[in-house]
Enzyme design. Structure first.
Site, PDB file in Angstrom:
ATOM      1  N   ASP A   1       6.558   3.781 -22.367  1.00  0.00           N
ATOM      2  CA  ASP A   1       7.869   4.241 -21.926  1.00  0.00           C
ATOM      3  C   ASP A   1       8.734   3.099 -21.410  1.00  0.00           C
ATOM      4  O   ASP A   1       8.273   1.962 -21.288  1.00  0.00           O
ATOM      5  CB  ASP A   1       7.718   5.340 -20.854  1.00  0.00           C
ATOM      6  CG  ASP A   1       6.653   4.991 -19.797  1.00  0.00           C
ATOM      7  OD1 ASP A   1       6.260   3.813 -19.711  1.00  0.00           O
ATOM      8  OD2 ASP A   1       6.224   5.895 -19.065  1.00  0.00           O
TER       9      ASP A   1
ATOM     10  N   ASN B   1       2.838  14.190 -10.220  1.00  0.00           N
ATOM     11  CA  ASN B   1       3.193  15.526 -10.715  1.00  0.00           C
ATOM     12  C   ASN B   1       2.512  15.841 -12.044  1.00  0.00           C
ATOM     13  O   ASN B   1       2.852  16.813 -12.704  1.00  0.00           O
ATOM     14  CB  ASN B   1       4.717  15.662 -10.863  1.00  0.00           C
ATOM     15  CG  ASN B   1       5.306  14.699 -11.896  1.00  0.00           C
ATOM     16  OD1 ASN B   1       4.581  13.909 -12.499  1.00  0.00           O
ATOM     17  ND2 ASN B   1       6.602  14.766 -12.097  1.00  0.00           N
TER      18      ASN B   1
ATOM     19  N   HIS C   1       2.529  13.867 -14.788  1.00  0.00           N
ATOM     20  CA  HIS C   1       3.115  13.324 -16.024  1.00  0.00           C
ATOM     21  C   HIS C   1       2.226  12.238 -16.611  1.00  0.00           C
ATOM     22  O   HIS C   1       1.479  11.571 -15.904  1.00  0.00           O
ATOM     23  CB  HIS C   1       4.553  12.831 -15.818  1.00  0.00           C
ATOM     24  CG  HIS C   1       4.741  11.565 -15.052  1.00  0.00           C
ATOM     25  ND1 HIS C   1       5.819  11.351 -14.228  1.00  0.00           N
ATOM     26  CD2 HIS C   1       4.004  10.427 -14.978  1.00  0.00           C
ATOM     27  CE1 HIS C   1       5.740  10.142 -13.707  1.00  0.00           C
ATOM     28  NE2 HIS C   1       4.650   9.567 -14.137  1.00  0.00           N
TER      29      HIS C   1
ATOM     30  N   GLU D   1       7.540  14.564 -18.204  1.00  0.00           N
ATOM     31  CA  GLU D   1       7.568  15.318 -16.960  1.00  0.00           C
ATOM     32  C   GLU D   1       7.113  16.767 -17.196  1.00  0.00           C
ATOM     33  O   GLU D   1       7.073  17.222 -18.343  1.00  0.00           O
ATOM     34  CB  GLU D   1       8.992  15.300 -16.388  1.00  0.00           C
ATOM     35  CG  GLU D   1       9.543  13.895 -16.114  1.00  0.00           C
ATOM     36  CD  GLU D   1       8.885  13.196 -14.914  1.00  0.00           C
ATOM     37  OE1 GLU D   1       7.763  13.575 -14.502  1.00  0.00           O
ATOM     38  OE2 GLU D   1       9.504  12.264 -14.382  1.00  0.00           O
TER      39      GLU D   1
END
Ligand code: GLP
Length: 263
Positions: free
Chosen positions: A67, A136, A138, A143
């Site tokens: 990313d 979270n 990811h 996400e």
């Protein structure tokens, strides 16, 4: 999924790095999926030692970062382009021409994402993808609620992710709001996936990803459907798992380990 519970970060690095070392020895032009963040640093340190000792040659291997932030200057020390070149390309003496990072500064971001998918395909696909995990759940920057079929695309960062990553910037408002990330479908196409995580702050995400239902709200749970996914974590990150006794037993009695121990 294979779950490996380690004593410390150094052991995580050793076990994960040994998979890459074996792969690159077998296939010098292997494509490695590269992750940023603090979790994989132990892997890169181990690989750097092997390169320095002349036991590993990464010069023909390909690299594909997961990313990148949108809009960040390439030279910014926290652009993933900079991080990957600093932590991986230089230390492992990789060929910069063979290492790719999504272009978060492209005028046409959607075309840049398509071009990235094409570059992965041209290299024959990713052989081994390293991933960390966000608090979270990811992976990459996929996400919660990211589609399991998603490909490299533009995503908005979750507020939690921006807060978590603010430590790398002078202030929260300097953390970009958009990113380009390989999709969950892209990650799942890798022939092997190795997830590394350490620390108690990852324990909830690890428990949900490994033992919870496969669900888009917990992106890392997609790996439950991968044929060769290994989760390599420390005791703290494993602390909320239910079946740790089984994972330890399975790892300790793994046939390949018994064989190599006997040699
Ligand atoms: C970022 C990256 C992820 C990484 C995550 C966790 O959000 N995009 O690829 O897994 O951070 O980072 P750390 O390993 O530092 O906890």
């Amino acid at each position: 999924m294979e779950i490996v519970i380690c004593e410390d970060a150094a052991e995580i690095g050793r076990i994960a790095a040994s998979k890459i070392i074996d792969l690159v020895r077998r296939k010098p032009t292997a494509a490695i999926g590269l992750a940023t963040g603090s979790s994989p640093l132990g892997i890169y340190a181990e690989l750097a030692h092997a390169v320095a000792r002349g036991e590993l040659d990464m010069s023909r291997a390909h690299g594909f970062a997961l990313d990148e932030y949108v809009g960040i200057e390439l030279e910014h020390p926290q652009s993933y382009y900079s991080v990957i070149h600093r932590e991986v390309v230089e230390r492992l003496s990789m060929d910069p021409a063979r290492v790719h990072v999504p272009d978060g500064r492209a005028a046409d971001l959607h075309s840049a994402c398509d071009a990235y998918e094409e570059a992965i395909e041209q290299a024959g696909g990713v052989d081994l993808q390293i991933v960390g995990i966000g608090s979270n759940g990811h992976i990459g920057f996929n996400e919660p609620t990211s589609s399991f079929g998603s490909r490299t695309r533009v995503k908005a960062l979750a507020p939690q992710t921006r807060a978590d990553n603010a430590r790398f910037f002078d202030s929260l408002d300097q953390v970009p709001t958009l990113c380009l990330t390989q999709g969950l479908g892209t990650i799942m196409d890798a022939r092997e996936v190795v997830l590394v995580a350490q620390g108690e702050h990852k324990a909830d995400a690890i428990a949900a990803a490994v033992e919870g239902p496969m669900a888009a709200v917990m992106p890392a749970s997609v790996l439950q459907g991968h044929r060769y996914a290994t989760v390599i974590i420390d005791e703290a990150a494993a602390s909320k798992l239910q079946y740790t006794e089984y994972y330890r037993h399975a790892w300790n009695t793994k046939p390949e380990r018994a064989v190599s121990a006997a040699v």
